[in-house]
Design an enzyme around this catalytic site. Structure first.
Site, PDB file in Angstrom:
ATOM      1  N   CYS A 143       4.457  -5.990  -7.964  1.00 45.23           N
ATOM      2  CA  CYS A 143       3.179  -5.654  -8.592  1.00 45.23           C
ATOM      3  C   CYS A 143       3.229  -5.591 -10.111  1.00 45.23           C
ATOM      4  O   CYS A 143       2.254  -5.301 -10.760  1.00 45.23           O
ATOM      5  CB  CYS A 143       2.666  -4.328  -8.049  1.00 45.23           C
ATOM      6  SG  CYS A 143       2.426  -4.384  -6.281  1.00 45.23           S
ATOM      7  N   SER A 167      -5.927   0.507   1.307  1.00 39.96           N
ATOM      8  CA  SER A 167      -6.237  -0.897   1.055  1.00 39.96           C
ATOM      9  C   SER A 167      -6.112  -1.678   2.352  1.00 39.96           C
ATOM     10  O   SER A 167      -5.131  -1.529   3.086  1.00 39.96           O
ATOM     11  CB  SER A 167      -5.252  -1.440   0.024  1.00 39.96           C
ATOM     12  OG  SER A 167      -5.538  -2.790  -0.235  1.00 39.96           O
TER      13      SER A 167
HETATM   14  C1  LIG Z   1      -0.736  -2.512  -2.885  1.00 43.95           C
HETATM   15  C2  LIG Z   1      -0.720  -1.106  -3.340  1.00 43.95           C
HETATM   16  C3  LIG Z   1      -1.714  -0.612  -4.200  1.00 43.95           C
HETATM   17  C4  LIG Z   1      -2.802  -1.494  -4.748  1.00 43.95           C
HETATM   18  O1  LIG Z   1      -3.699  -1.883  -3.738  1.00 43.95           O
HETATM   19  P1  LIG Z   1      -4.789  -3.016  -3.991  1.00 43.95           P
HETATM   20  O2  LIG Z   1      -5.728  -2.880  -2.841  1.00 43.95           O
HETATM   21  O3  LIG Z   1      -4.033  -4.300  -3.965  1.00 43.95           O
HETATM   22  O4  LIG Z   1      -5.443  -2.728  -5.281  1.00 43.95           O
HETATM   23  C5  LIG Z   1      -1.635   0.702  -4.580  1.00 43.95           C
HETATM   24  N1  LIG Z   1      -0.673   1.517  -4.127  1.00 43.95           N
HETATM   25  C6  LIG Z   1       0.293   1.096  -3.287  1.00 43.95           C
HETATM   26  C7  LIG Z   1       1.329   2.045  -2.814  1.00 43.95           C
HETATM   27  C8  LIG Z   1       0.294  -0.230  -2.879  1.00 43.95           C
HETATM   28  O5  LIG Z   1       1.263  -0.645  -2.059  1.00 43.95           O
END
Ligand SMILES: *Cc1c(COP(=O)(O)O)cnc(C)c1O
Length: 380
Positions: free
Chosen positions: A323, A200
């Protein structure tokens, strides 16, 4: 106007790097073309920008450009990897761990409803899975192993090389949520035998709403969205050109800074932890594990978690995971590492980043120590 709190929550999200923003801006205005417009130069420019970005992302993870599928972020990449690998009536067993991000855990829960069998590996006190338990869990029905590279709450790094060896030996696909690892620790997916990985941009100084799925060996992944056949048919929908350009640039910038940042942040983090440990009855979660250099997850005994968060108004840190929408639950990661609910609530995730200064860390230590001492006094 009140002063902004000190931002120490870089694992939740990061500001967009200035160089990244600059690179993105023309793609909102003058270079606004649709990369699928093959008849004119507006489209060609956009397509070329995406190609360049794909090369930059690939380079930063030791992959080939053809192995990168751009998505709207890590959550979508994870969904594509897991749903796209599972076909009802075929192999139906997936192995993952209890400390994965919700994007993996919730997807696995949905797969269970659709007939998959999921094994959730436990972790030890330091947050590491047991490789023998992994080996013992593999059966002839096992389709895929999904283990995150770096934990978002503790920074704990799983032994991906060993996990990769085991999966390769047993001929099982290995997927890794490497969202927190990219740009923070050296990554080479091919060497680690990782077949698919999710990333991401907004966790590494790129924009929100863009990410990627790396697909090395998985050759029969099923698309989960249809309409236009973009991204080799695996992710239909007009590509987010400015976002993709920003993601590529963010990878390039991170590659240039990574060594110095690891050094600088680990010094600040180590100092922070040492200072907080002086409070006594304080533990660093994952202390004995290999960890990302900028994350400290700290538990304070004899403190009420919600009171602690209220006392820390001058700091932007998180309690457990950010989250889980707006509901504050004790962290499933810390609970899996053996903490009880009470101590999990009384834990802080402090994540440092590129803009973190020594002065800010010193201030943070002062605020946290003061608050914990005061709350402990009130309890007596
Ligand atoms: C932030 C995060 C996600 C989700 O990513 P997005 O791009 O916000 O959907 C998934 N896995 C981990 C480990 C994260 O830190």
């Amino acid at each position: 106007m009140s002063k902004q709190p000190i931002y120490l929550d870089y694992n939740a999200t990061t500001p967009v790097d200035e160089q990244v923003l600059e690179e993105m801006l023309p793609y909102f205005t003058s270079k606004f073309g649709n990369a699928s417009s093959v008849q004119h130069t507006f489209g060609w420019d956009a397509e070329e920008a995406i190609d360049i970005s794909r090369e930059k992302v690939a380079k930063s993870i030791g992959a080939k450009p053809s192995e990168i599928i751009f998505t709207s972020g890590a959550t979508e990449a994870i969904n594509l990897a897991l749903f796209g690998s599972y076909n009802e009536g075929e192999k139906n067993h997936i192995i993952t761990s209890k400390t994965e991000h919700k994007a993996v855990l919730d997807t696995c829960e949905e797969l269970e409803k659709r007939g998959a069998k999921i094994t959730y590996l436990k972790v030890d006190r330091n947050g590491i899975i047991d490789l023998n338990e992994l080996k013992a869990s593999i059966s002839d029905q096992t389709l895929l192993v999904s283990i995150m590279s770096a934990n978002n709450e503790t920074g704990v790094l799983q032994p991906m090389d060993e996990i990769g060896e085991i999966c390769k030996e047993r001929n099982i696909l290995l997927f890794s949520d490497a969202t927190q690892a990219l740009g923070k620790t050296p990554l080479n997916l091919e060497e680690a035998n990782i077949d698919m990985a999710a990333f991401s941009a907004h966790k590494m100084y790129g924009p929100k709403g863009v990410g990627a799925l790396y697909i090395g060996k998985q050759s029969n992944l099923q698309p989960q969205a249809f309409g236009g056949g973009h991204e080799k048919g695996l992710r239909s929908g007009t590509q987010n050109v400015p976002g993709i350009v920003g993601f590529g640039k963010a990878c390039e910038v991170a590659n240039n800074l990574i060594e110095n940042e690891i050094e600088r942040l680990s010094q600040l983090r180590d100092w922070l932890e040492k200072e907080l440990l002086q409070l006594g009855s304080t533990t660093i979660n994952g202390e004995k594990a290999n960890r990302l250099s900028h994350v400290a997850n700290v538990s304070f005994e004899n403190v009420e978690g919600n009171k602690l968060m209220r006392a820390l108004k001058g700091l932007a840190v998180s309690q457990g995971s950010a989250c889980n929408s707006s509901v504050i639950e004790p962290s499933h990661v810390l609970k899996a590492m053996g903490l009880n609910d009470r101590l999990a609530y009384a834990s802080l995730r402090i994540s440092l980043g590129r803009q973190t200064t020594e002065e800010e860390v010193r201030k943070a230590v002062q605020i946290i120590r003061g608050s914990v001492e005061q709350l402990r006094m009130q309890l007596q």
